[in-house]
Write a protein that holds these residues in place. Structure first.
Motif, PDB file in Angstrom:
ATOM      1  N   MET A 167     -70.596  42.935-100.872  1.00 30.03           N
ATOM      2  CA  MET A 167     -71.673  42.295-101.593  1.00 30.03           C
ATOM      3  C   MET A 167     -71.067  41.595-102.809  1.00 30.03           C
ATOM      4  O   MET A 167     -70.633  42.245-103.749  1.00 30.03           O
ATOM      5  CB  MET A 167     -72.698  43.358-102.000  1.00 30.03           C
ATOM      6  CG  MET A 167     -73.841  42.836-102.813  1.00 30.03           C
ATOM      7  SD  MET A 167     -75.077  44.083-103.279  1.00 30.03           S
ATOM      8  CE  MET A 167     -75.992  44.239-101.780  1.00 30.03           C
ATOM      9  N   PRO A 168     -71.030  40.247-102.810  1.00 32.91           N
ATOM     10  CA  PRO A 168     -70.488  39.525-103.966  1.00 32.91           C
ATOM     11  C   PRO A 168     -71.308  39.814-105.225  1.00 32.91           C
ATOM     12  O   PRO A 168     -72.522  39.952-105.165  1.00 32.91           O
ATOM     13  CB  PRO A 168     -70.620  38.053-103.573  1.00 32.91           C
ATOM     14  CG  PRO A 168     -70.807  38.045-102.098  1.00 32.91           C
ATOM     15  CD  PRO A 168     -71.451  39.343-101.754  1.00 32.91           C
ATOM     16  N   SER A 169     -70.607  39.899-106.352  1.00 31.80           N
ATOM     17  CA  SER A 169     -71.292  40.206-107.606  1.00 31.80           C
ATOM     18  C   SER A 169     -70.684  39.424-108.753  1.00 31.80           C
ATOM     19  O   SER A 169     -69.588  38.885-108.638  1.00 31.80           O
ATOM     20  CB  SER A 169     -71.206  41.706-107.908  1.00 31.80           C
ATOM     21  OG  SER A 169     -69.873  42.068-108.207  1.00 31.80           O
TER      22      SER A 169
ATOM     23  N   HIS B 144     -68.663  32.677-107.602  1.00 36.11           N
ATOM     24  CA  HIS B 144     -68.775  34.043-107.094  1.00 36.11           C
ATOM     25  C   HIS B 144     -69.182  34.075-105.624  1.00 36.11           C
ATOM     26  O   HIS B 144     -69.466  35.142-105.085  1.00 36.11           O
ATOM     27  CB  HIS B 144     -69.782  34.826-107.942  1.00 36.11           C
ATOM     28  CG  HIS B 144     -69.415  34.834-109.392  1.00 36.11           C
ATOM     29  ND1 HIS B 144     -68.473  35.670-109.918  1.00 36.11           N
ATOM     30  CD2 HIS B 144     -69.841  34.071-110.420  1.00 36.11           C
ATOM     31  CE1 HIS B 144     -68.342  35.435-111.211  1.00 36.11           C
ATOM     32  NE2 HIS B 144     -69.149  34.462-111.533  1.00 36.11           N
ATOM     33  N   HIS B 145     -69.236  32.905-105.002  1.00 33.96           N
ATOM     34  CA  HIS B 145     -69.589  32.771-103.581  1.00 33.96           C
ATOM     35  C   HIS B 145     -70.952  33.389-103.273  1.00 33.96           C
ATOM     36  O   HIS B 145     -71.124  34.083-102.271  1.00 33.96           O
ATOM     37  CB  HIS B 145     -68.496  33.381-102.695  1.00 33.96           C
ATOM     38  CG  HIS B 145     -67.137  32.848-102.994  1.00 33.96           C
ATOM     39  ND1 HIS B 145     -66.754  31.557-102.701  1.00 33.96           N
ATOM     40  CD2 HIS B 145     -66.079  33.409-103.619  1.00 33.96           C
ATOM     41  CE1 HIS B 145     -65.523  31.354-103.111  1.00 33.96           C
ATOM     42  NE2 HIS B 145     -65.090  32.460-103.677  1.00 33.96           N
ATOM     43  N   ILE B 146     -71.909  33.134-104.176  1.00 36.48           N
ATOM     44  CA  ILE B 146     -73.265  33.643-103.997  1.00 36.48           C
ATOM     45  C   ILE B 146     -74.203  32.449-103.866  1.00 36.48           C
ATOM     46  O   ILE B 146     -74.179  31.534-104.695  1.00 36.48           O
ATOM     47  CB  ILE B 146     -73.709  34.521-105.187  1.00 36.48           C
ATOM     48  CG1 ILE B 146     -72.808  35.753-105.307  1.00 36.48           C
ATOM     49  CG2 ILE B 146     -75.171  34.924-105.050  1.00 36.48           C
ATOM     50  CD1 ILE B 146     -73.038  36.568-106.574  1.00 36.48           C
TER      51      ILE B 146
ATOM     52  N   ALA C 195     -75.711  41.386-108.176  1.00 37.45           N
ATOM     53  CA  ALA C 195     -75.004  41.294-106.893  1.00 37.45           C
ATOM     54  C   ALA C 195     -75.995  40.992-105.785  1.00 37.45           C
ATOM     55  O   ALA C 195     -77.137  41.449-105.813  1.00 37.45           O
ATOM     56  CB  ALA C 195     -74.297  42.614-106.604  1.00 37.45           C
ATOM     57  N   PHE C 196     -75.537  40.208-104.814  1.00 36.46           N
ATOM     58  CA  PHE C 196     -76.367  39.856-103.643  1.00 36.46           C
ATOM     59  C   PHE C 196     -75.523  39.970-102.385  1.00 36.46           C
ATOM     60  O   PHE C 196     -74.369  39.692-102.362  1.00 36.46           O
ATOM     61  CB  PHE C 196     -76.907  38.428-103.763  1.00 36.46           C
ATOM     62  CG  PHE C 196     -77.845  38.277-104.918  1.00 36.46           C
ATOM     63  CD1 PHE C 196     -79.170  38.637-104.809  1.00 36.46           C
ATOM     64  CD2 PHE C 196     -77.382  37.778-106.123  1.00 36.46           C
ATOM     65  CE1 PHE C 196     -80.044  38.504-105.875  1.00 36.46           C
ATOM     66  CE2 PHE C 196     -78.256  37.628-107.204  1.00 36.46           C
ATOM     67  CZ  PHE C 196     -79.572  37.990-107.082  1.00 36.46           C
TER      68      PHE C 196
ATOM     69  N   ILE D 276     -78.359  31.961-102.984  1.00 38.38           N
ATOM     70  CA  ILE D 276     -79.666  32.528-102.649  1.00 38.38           C
ATOM     71  C   ILE D 276     -80.506  31.348-102.176  1.00 38.38           C
ATOM     72  O   ILE D 276     -80.840  30.459-102.967  1.00 38.38           O
ATOM     73  CB  ILE D 276     -80.298  33.232-103.865  1.00 38.38           C
ATOM     74  CG1 ILE D 276     -79.308  34.257-104.408  1.00 38.38           C
ATOM     75  CG2 ILE D 276     -81.604  33.899-103.484  1.00 38.38           C
ATOM     76  CD1 ILE D 276     -79.485  34.572-105.848  1.00 38.38           C
TER      77      ILE D 276
ATOM     78  N   GLY E 156     -81.189  41.952-104.160  1.00 35.37           N
ATOM     79  CA  GLY E 156     -79.869  42.405-104.579  1.00 35.37           C
ATOM     80  C   GLY E 156     -79.900  43.598-105.497  1.00 35.37           C
ATOM     81  O   GLY E 156     -80.760  44.474-105.396  1.00 35.37           O
TER      82      GLY E 156
END
Length: 144
Positions: free
Chosen positions: A1-3, A98-100, A143-144, A102, A129
């Motif tokens: 889970m990236p954060s 952060h490679h997130i 984090a997601f 949504i 998340g």
């Protein structure tokens, strides 16, 4: 889970603010690609993580900057301004470092005068998340 974890010198006064990008929703990008139309570039924003907000929000003007059209109206209530109606838009919220991503987040358009933020991340996004507020350390993690 990236954060992502951020430390802010006076977290209590400033609040948990993250730098992000707001872009057209993934669904809209697919439509624009099929129609061979230009996809608007995401806009840099400062978003306050707000556990008191049931829906995420963007500052008035960002939707127009992205060429977004509202797809509905919703009624909201705030402690300071009472109840009123807001336009609804779909966007992607991106944290590229952060490679997130949504995707397809329904947001309202609001006025954030003199607040030094461009919008809110509400519980509609937080439900996807993890959010940790570490007051004694002036830090928070999302984090997601």
């Amino acid at each position: 889970m990236p954060s992502l974890t951020t430390r802010i010198p006076d977290l209590q006064r400033t609040g948990p603010i993250v730098e992000a990008l707001i872009g057209p929703s993934s669904i809209l990008k697919e439509v624009l690609q099929r129609e061979k139309k230009e996809i608007p570039r995401p806009v840099s924003v400062r978003l306050l993580i707000d556990t008191g907000a049931s829906i995420s929000a963007i500052k008035k003007g960002i939707a127009a900057q992205l060429g977004l059209k509202p797809h509905g109206i919703t009624k909201i209530a705030t402690p300071s301004n009472g109840s009123f109606q807001c336009l609804l838009y779909d966007v992607d919220i991106l944290f590229p470092l952060h490679h997130i991503a949504i995707q397809n987040v329904r947001v309202i358009e609001g006025i954030f005068e003199n607040q030094n933020i461009d919008g809110l991340i509400g519980r509609d996004v937080l439900k996807l998340g993890l959010f940790i507020y570490t007051g004694y350390d002036n830090s928070f993690t999302i984090a997601f």
